[in-house]
Design a protein around this motif. Structure first.
Motif, PDB file in Angstrom:
ATOM      1  N   THR A   1     -43.571  -3.142  57.366  1.00  0.00           N
ATOM      2  CA  THR A   1     -43.301  -2.595  56.038  1.00  0.00           C
ATOM      3  C   THR A   1     -42.290  -1.458  56.109  1.00  0.00           C
ATOM      4  O   THR A   1     -41.689  -1.108  55.105  1.00  0.00           O
ATOM      5  CB  THR A   1     -44.591  -2.091  55.369  1.00  0.00           C
ATOM      6  OG1 THR A   1     -45.190  -1.114  56.208  1.00  0.00           O
ATOM      7  CG2 THR A   1     -45.558  -3.230  55.114  1.00  0.00           C
ATOM      8  N   VAL A   2     -42.113  -0.869  57.288  1.00  0.00           N
ATOM      9  CA  VAL A   2     -41.122   0.187  57.473  1.00  0.00           C
ATOM     10  C   VAL A   2     -40.006  -0.365  58.357  1.00  0.00           C
ATOM     11  O   VAL A   2     -40.231  -0.665  59.526  1.00  0.00           O
ATOM     12  CB  VAL A   2     -41.752   1.435  58.130  1.00  0.00           C
ATOM     13  CG1 VAL A   2     -40.692   2.498  58.391  1.00  0.00           C
ATOM     14  CG2 VAL A   2     -42.879   1.988  57.281  1.00  0.00           C
ATOM     15  N   PRO A   3     -38.806  -0.521  57.793  1.00  0.00           N
ATOM     16  CA  PRO A   3     -37.694  -1.055  58.587  1.00  0.00           C
ATOM     17  C   PRO A   3     -37.415  -0.182  59.808  1.00  0.00           C
ATOM     18  O   PRO A   3     -37.437   1.043  59.724  1.00  0.00           O
ATOM     19  CB  PRO A   3     -36.513  -1.023  57.623  1.00  0.00           C
ATOM     20  CG  PRO A   3     -37.110  -0.936  56.265  1.00  0.00           C
ATOM     21  CD  PRO A   3     -38.404  -0.228  56.417  1.00  0.00           C
ATOM     22  N   LYS A   4     -37.162  -0.841  60.933  1.00  0.00           N
ATOM     23  CA  LYS A   4     -36.920  -0.118  62.180  1.00  0.00           C
ATOM     24  C   LYS A   4     -35.510  -0.310  62.707  1.00  0.00           C
ATOM     25  O   LYS A   4     -35.151   0.261  63.727  1.00  0.00           O
ATOM     26  CB  LYS A   4     -37.942  -0.552  63.226  1.00  0.00           C
ATOM     27  CG  LYS A   4     -39.352  -0.124  62.885  1.00  0.00           C
ATOM     28  CD  LYS A   4     -40.336  -0.585  63.931  1.00  0.00           C
ATOM     29  CE  LYS A   4     -41.751  -0.151  63.636  1.00  0.00           C
ATOM     30  NZ  LYS A   4     -42.262  -0.484  62.338  1.00  0.00           N
TER      31      LYS A   4
ATOM     32  N   ALA B   1     -35.095  -5.328  53.642  1.00  0.00           N
ATOM     33  CA  ALA B   1     -36.046  -4.609  52.784  1.00  0.00           C
ATOM     34  C   ALA B   1     -35.417  -4.284  51.433  1.00  0.00           C
ATOM     35  O   ALA B   1     -36.043  -4.465  50.373  1.00  0.00           O
ATOM     36  CB  ALA B   1     -36.519  -3.330  53.471  1.00  0.00           C
ATOM     37  N   ILE B   2     -34.178  -3.813  51.450  1.00  0.00           N
ATOM     38  CA  ILE B   2     -33.509  -3.462  50.195  1.00  0.00           C
ATOM     39  C   ILE B   2     -33.203  -4.713  49.386  1.00  0.00           C
ATOM     40  O   ILE B   2     -33.456  -4.765  48.176  1.00  0.00           O
ATOM     41  CB  ILE B   2     -32.232  -2.641  50.463  1.00  0.00           C
ATOM     42  CG1 ILE B   2     -32.608  -1.287  51.061  1.00  0.00           C
ATOM     43  CG2 ILE B   2     -31.415  -2.468  49.183  1.00  0.00           C
ATOM     44  CD1 ILE B   2     -31.430  -0.491  51.591  1.00  0.00           C
TER      45      ILE B   2
ATOM     46  N   ILE C   1     -32.407   6.352  53.818  1.00  0.00           N
ATOM     47  CA  ILE C   1     -31.970   5.308  52.876  1.00  0.00           C
ATOM     48  C   ILE C   1     -33.183   4.531  52.375  1.00  0.00           C
ATOM     49  O   ILE C   1     -33.351   4.315  51.174  1.00  0.00           O
ATOM     50  CB  ILE C   1     -30.931   4.376  53.534  1.00  0.00           C
ATOM     51  CG1 ILE C   1     -29.625   5.124  53.797  1.00  0.00           C
ATOM     52  CG2 ILE C   1     -30.685   3.142  52.646  1.00  0.00           C
ATOM     53  CD1 ILE C   1     -28.618   4.359  54.643  1.00  0.00           C
ATOM     54  N   GLN C   2     -34.052   4.142  53.284  1.00  0.00           N
ATOM     55  CA  GLN C   2     -35.246   3.372  52.915  1.00  0.00           C
ATOM     56  C   GLN C   2     -36.159   4.174  51.991  1.00  0.00           C
ATOM     57  O   GLN C   2     -36.622   3.665  50.971  1.00  0.00           O
ATOM     58  CB  GLN C   2     -35.989   2.950  54.182  1.00  0.00           C
ATOM     59  CG  GLN C   2     -37.243   2.144  53.928  1.00  0.00           C
ATOM     60  CD  GLN C   2     -38.502   2.942  54.174  1.00  0.00           C
ATOM     61  OE1 GLN C   2     -38.573   3.749  55.081  1.00  0.00           O
ATOM     62  NE2 GLN C   2     -39.504   2.722  53.354  1.00  0.00           N
ATOM     63  N   PHE C   3     -36.401   5.451  52.321  1.00  0.00           N
ATOM     64  CA  PHE C   3     -37.248   6.314  51.488  1.00  0.00           C
ATOM     65  C   PHE C   3     -36.768   6.359  50.045  1.00  0.00           C
ATOM     66  O   PHE C   3     -37.553   6.567  49.128  1.00  0.00           O
ATOM     67  CB  PHE C   3     -37.215   7.768  51.994  1.00  0.00           C
ATOM     68  CG  PHE C   3     -38.093   8.081  53.154  1.00  0.00           C
ATOM     69  CD1 PHE C   3     -39.299   7.455  53.372  1.00  0.00           C
ATOM     70  CD2 PHE C   3     -37.695   9.065  54.046  1.00  0.00           C
ATOM     71  CE1 PHE C   3     -40.105   7.780  54.454  1.00  0.00           C
ATOM     72  CE2 PHE C   3     -38.482   9.401  55.126  1.00  0.00           C
ATOM     73  CZ  PHE C   3     -39.693   8.771  55.333  1.00  0.00           C
TER      74      PHE C   3
ATOM     75  N   PRO D   1     -38.863   3.274  46.589  1.00  0.00           N
ATOM     76  CA  PRO D   1     -39.083   3.462  45.152  1.00  0.00           C
ATOM     77  C   PRO D   1     -38.943   2.173  44.342  1.00  0.00           C
ATOM     78  O   PRO D   1     -39.586   2.020  43.307  1.00  0.00           O
ATOM     79  CB  PRO D   1     -38.046   4.505  44.742  1.00  0.00           C
ATOM     80  CG  PRO D   1     -37.124   4.664  45.881  1.00  0.00           C
ATOM     81  CD  PRO D   1     -37.777   4.111  47.089  1.00  0.00           C
ATOM     82  N   MET D   2     -38.116   1.233  44.810  1.00  0.00           N
ATOM     83  CA  MET D   2     -38.023  -0.053  44.105  1.00  0.00           C
ATOM     84  C   MET D   2     -39.369  -0.752  44.134  1.00  0.00           C
ATOM     85  O   MET D   2     -39.815  -1.299  43.112  1.00  0.00           O
ATOM     86  CB  MET D   2     -36.964  -0.951  44.746  1.00  0.00           C
ATOM     87  CG  MET D   2     -35.542  -0.602  44.438  1.00  0.00           C
ATOM     88  SD  MET D   2     -34.449  -1.814  45.256  1.00  0.00           S
ATOM     89  CE  MET D   2     -32.991  -0.830  45.542  1.00  0.00           C
TER      90      MET D   2
END
Length: 171
Positions: free
Chosen positions: A3-6, A14-15, A146-148, A153-154
């Protein structure tokens, strides 16, 4: 995928995934309902409109692009935004709502798509190693920041927009 891009590829995915899902939901909302209050805000503001939720996502996407440009120009970045501290995110959200309050719904949708594509272009042009090196902002990597501020939020906003869609019995 976690769930958290690495890495760069996971971040892009993810985006893209989060955007595709929420954009389809936004397309279900007719323009005449887009300014109706009914979407939960995350910052004690009570209920916001679907258009405000778009303004929020556009605003954060624009900040990500701005941070990158300032850093690329070797300029100081005032995180999260000039005039706002991290403990003033509710005020920052209000700023986003105000900035886009006169925009038509279709224009907001186009801007959201454009900003998201610009963020994806930024990622594609970024060095995969540098994107996930710690220290871009304090201990956070550029990829994590960027992910945060894009896919996370999306995903959160999508849940709230989907509740609005359900309450209004939209197809």
């Amino acid at each position: 995928m976690s769930t958290v891009p690495k890495n760069k590829e996971e971040l892009e995915l993810a985006i893209e995934t989060a955007f595709d899902k929420i954009f389809k939901d936004y397309q279900r909302v007719p323009a005449e309902l887009s300014r109706t209050l009914g979407v939960e805000s995350g910052h004690k503001a009570g209920l916001i409109s679907v258009s405000d939720s778009l303004a929020y996502l556009i605003g954060w996407g624009q900040l990500v692009l701005n941070w990158h440009q300032l850093k690329a120009d070797n300029q100081e970045v005032d995180f999260p935004a000039t005039g706002f501290a991290w403990n003033q995110l509710g005020e920052l959200a209000q700023h986003f709502y105000h900035t886009y309050q006169d925009w038509q719904y279709d224009d907001l949708l186009q801007e959201f798509e454009s900003v998201t594509q610009q963020v994806l272009s930024l990622i594609k042009a970024s060095d995969a190693q540098i994107l996930y090196q710690a220290g871009w902002y304090n201990d956070w990597s550029q990829g994590r920041m960027i992910q945060f501020n894009t896919s996370s939020p999306m995903k959160s906003m999508r849940t709230k927009v989907r509740r609005f869609i359900k309450i209004h019995n939209l197809p």
